[in-house]
Scaffold this motif. Sequence first.
Motif, short mmCIF file in Angstrom:
data_model
loop_
_atom_site.label_atom_id
_atom_site.label_comp_id
_atom_site.label_asym_id
_atom_site.label_seq_id
_atom_site.Cartn_x
_atom_site.Cartn_y
_atom_site.Cartn_z
N ALA A 149 -29.90 64.37 0.19
CA ALA A 149 -29.65 64.97 -0.88
C ALA A 149 -28.95 66.42 -0.83
CB ALA A 149 -31.13 65.25 -1.61
N GLN A 150 -27.95 66.46 -1.62
CA GLN A 150 -27.31 67.79 -1.56
C GLN A 150 -26.95 68.27 -2.85
OE1 GLN A 150 -27.14 66.96 2.41
NE2 GLN A 150 -25.88 68.89 1.92
N ALA A 151 -27.01 69.70 -3.13
CA ALA A 151 -26.76 69.91 -4.38
C ALA A 151 -26.01 71.35 -4.49
CB ALA A 151 -27.96 70.30 -5.36
N ALA A 152 -24.99 71.55 -5.58
CA ALA A 152 -24.22 72.79 -5.34
C ALA A 152 -25.26 73.99 -5.56
CB ALA A 152 -23.36 72.71 -6.37
N VAL A 153 -24.79 75.02 -4.59
CA VAL A 153 -25.51 76.42 -4.72
C VAL A 153 -24.99 77.16 -5.74
CG1 VAL A 153 -26.04 78.20 -3.12
CG2 VAL A 153 -25.64 75.94 -2.05
N PRO A 154 -26.08 77.33 -6.64
CA PRO A 154 -25.59 78.23 -7.95
C PRO A 154 -24.87 79.71 -7.52
CG PRO A 154 -27.95 77.95 -7.89
CD PRO A 154 -27.57 77.63 -6.71
N GLY A 155 -23.80 79.83 -8.05
CA GLY A 155 -23.10 81.11 -7.60
C GLY A 155 -21.98 80.68 -6.66
N TYR A 193 -34.68 72.29 -4.34
CA TYR A 193 -34.34 71.00 -4.87
C TYR A 193 -34.73 69.88 -4.01
CZ TYR A 193 -30.06 70.86 -2.18
OH TYR A 193 -28.97 71.14 -1.20
N LEU A 194 -35.12 69.97 -2.64
CA LEU A 194 -35.80 69.22 -1.88
C LEU A 194 -37.07 68.81 -2.15
CD1 LEU A 194 -33.99 70.18 1.65
CD2 LEU A 194 -33.35 68.06 0.11
N GLY A 224 -36.05 75.12 8.21
CA GLY A 224 -36.86 74.05 8.58
C GLY A 224 -38.43 73.99 8.45
N LYS A 225 -38.70 75.14 8.62
CA LYS A 225 -40.04 75.50 8.39
C LYS A 225 -40.65 75.52 7.06
CE LYS A 225 -43.23 79.32 10.09
NZ LYS A 225 -43.00 80.38 10.90
N ARG A 226 -39.67 76.18 6.09
CA ARG A 226 -40.05 75.99 4.79
C ARG A 226 -39.89 74.84 4.30
NH1 ARG A 226 -39.95 75.87 0.21
NH2 ARG A 226 -39.45 77.17 -1.43
N VAL A 227 -39.32 73.89 4.74
CA VAL A 227 -39.23 72.38 4.11
C VAL A 227 -40.18 71.44 4.60
CG1 VAL A 227 -36.95 72.88 3.08
CG2 VAL A 227 -37.16 71.65 5.45
N CYS A 230 -41.82 68.60 2.87
CA CYS A 230 -40.96 67.68 2.28
C CYS A 230 -40.71 66.49 3.33
CB CYS A 230 -39.37 68.12 1.98
SG CYS A 230 -39.46 69.39 0.65
N ARG A 231 -41.29 66.94 4.25
CA ARG A 231 -41.09 65.57 5.35
C ARG A 231 -39.70 64.82 5.57
NH1 ARG A 231 -45.86 61.81 3.73
NH2 ARG A 231 -46.99 63.48 2.65
N LEU A 232 -38.56 65.84 5.83
CA LEU A 232 -37.42 65.28 5.89
C LEU A 232 -37.51 64.12 7.07
CD1 LEU A 232 -35.01 68.29 5.33
CD2 LEU A 232 -35.79 66.59 3.71
N PHE A 233 -36.33 63.40 6.98
CA PHE A 233 -36.20 62.33 8.23
C PHE A 233 -35.57 63.38 9.06
CE2 PHE A 233 -33.88 59.27 10.30
CZ PHE A 233 -34.69 58.07 10.32
N TRP A 234 -34.51 63.87 8.69
CA TRP A 234 -33.83 65.15 9.55
C TRP A 234 -33.29 66.09 8.65
CZ3 TRP A 234 -30.17 60.62 11.59
CH2 TRP A 234 -29.05 60.63 10.75
N MET A 235 -33.05 67.36 9.46
CA MET A 235 -32.02 68.20 8.87
C MET A 235 -30.93 68.09 9.88
SD MET A 235 -33.30 72.14 9.77
CE MET A 235 -34.13 72.60 11.28
N GLU A 236 -29.66 68.11 9.30
CA GLU A 236 -28.53 67.70 10.15
C GLU A 236 -27.85 69.05 10.37
OE1 GLU A 236 -26.59 64.24 8.63
OE2 GLU A 236 -24.57 65.30 9.05
N ASP A 237 -27.12 68.93 11.52
CA ASP A 237 -26.25 69.99 11.95
C ASP A 237 -26.78 71.45 11.38
OD1 ASP A 237 -24.59 68.44 13.41
OD2 ASP A 237 -23.39 67.88 11.72
N PRO A 238 -28.00 71.82 11.89
CA PRO A 238 -28.59 73.03 11.29
C PRO A 238 -27.81 74.26 11.47
CG PRO A 238 -30.08 72.16 12.93
CD PRO A 238 -28.94 71.31 12.56
N THR A 239 -27.24 74.15 12.84
CA THR A 239 -26.39 75.47 13.14
C THR A 239 -25.22 74.84 14.34
OG1 THR A 239 -26.46 77.69 14.35
CG2 THR A 239 -27.54 75.66 15.27
N PRO A 240 -24.07 75.55 14.48
CA PRO A 240 -23.11 74.98 15.14
C PRO A 240 -23.52 74.58 16.68
CG PRO A 240 -22.24 76.73 14.14
CD PRO A 240 -23.51 76.65 13.85
#
Length: 402
Positions: A149-155, A193-194, A224-227, A230-240
Amino acid sequence: MSKIERAEVFVASPGRSFVTLRLTTSDGVTGLGDATLNGRELAVASYLREHVVPLLIGRDPARIEDIWQYLYRGAYWRRGPVTMTAIAAVDTALWDIKGKVAGLPVYQLLGGRSRDGVLVYSHASGADVPELLDDVARFRELGYQAIRAQAAVPGVGGTYGVRKGVVYEPAATALPEEQPWSTESYLDFAPAYLEAVRERFGFDFHLLHDVHHRLTPIEAARFGKRVEDCRLFWMEDPTPAENQEAFRLIRQHTTTPVAVGENLSSIWDVQQLITEQLIDYVRTTVVHAGGITHLRRIFDLAALYQVRTGSHGATDLSPVTMAAAVHVDLAVPNFGIQEYMPHVAETMEVFSSGVRFENGMLHPSEEPGLGVGYDEKAAQRFPYEPRYLPVARRLDGSVHDW
Ligand code: EZ4
Ligand code: CO
């Protein structure tokens, strides 16, 4: 002895750009390899045409490992996406040939099935939260058991992962589009949104999210702590991931699983991430990480550290890579999930593939080899059109990681 007699490199844009290698043996057996490096297509085409094809002619196509070592060590200049994509194309085509010669689908050559099907996730997105929720509903109806799931960031006027047309295609312009970025807005908005997705649809499917290299380690830790709920399967590429050590900081703060690897090309690029258990899923792919031979090596290393696989599978990976990925995914013991976005109709006018989607899973063709075809006549209707990936700039105008 059979010999590699011909090696042809095709560059075409059926719906998007693809570079394809076709090897033909003296026995008339052909093999296909994907050599597509999004936005840098001609660099790989030239590496193959000018520097690899002359080395292949006359070699024994059965000696896959030896040819891999010859191209890797023999170049002296090692690693890097251009080199590893070129080697991948040769390696994939040789596995295709070996399968056809043996009369077996490639997954049988890799040890046979470890599972009945390959769990995939697809991409839901929206210009706002209601649109994202409708899109998640659509993928649930299509039978997907895992959804990103991805949504456009307002602004910020749209952002990574948000579809503009029918399919998500980030390489869309003749020169790179410059997209604004605000970490503050993203960190305020994305967790909400997640949560909205979980509130509306519950927990009986896997939810994924791609941060796409946009955060610093401490920001990623906070995200990661905040979500976590939501029990994500993963957060992808959080940092380079150039600095692999950076992931330790994320690990110290959150139990949200981490996935990395879509733009990494060798076992050395993921060694510390894997051996220090800084990630949960390794996302290297057949096409960008040296082919089936090298990917298998990465996945075997990962298995020792309970790291599972989650290969990249966006539409810039051709149907040849997708088929090869499904063969590997079916065979390896530590498979996690496979990214999957169906290709557009134009792409499938050029490529044929026996890969089948059913109940949220992919299944390979049972044909010998990879089970893919390339129609070079059809490809001539789609001449190469250069397209670049976007570039991100922070609101003060400075370049950010896209
Ligand atoms: O940005 O494939 O997880 N998928 C992704 C992709 C990549 C593109 C780059 O060519 O991050 O959308
Ligand atoms: Co990604």
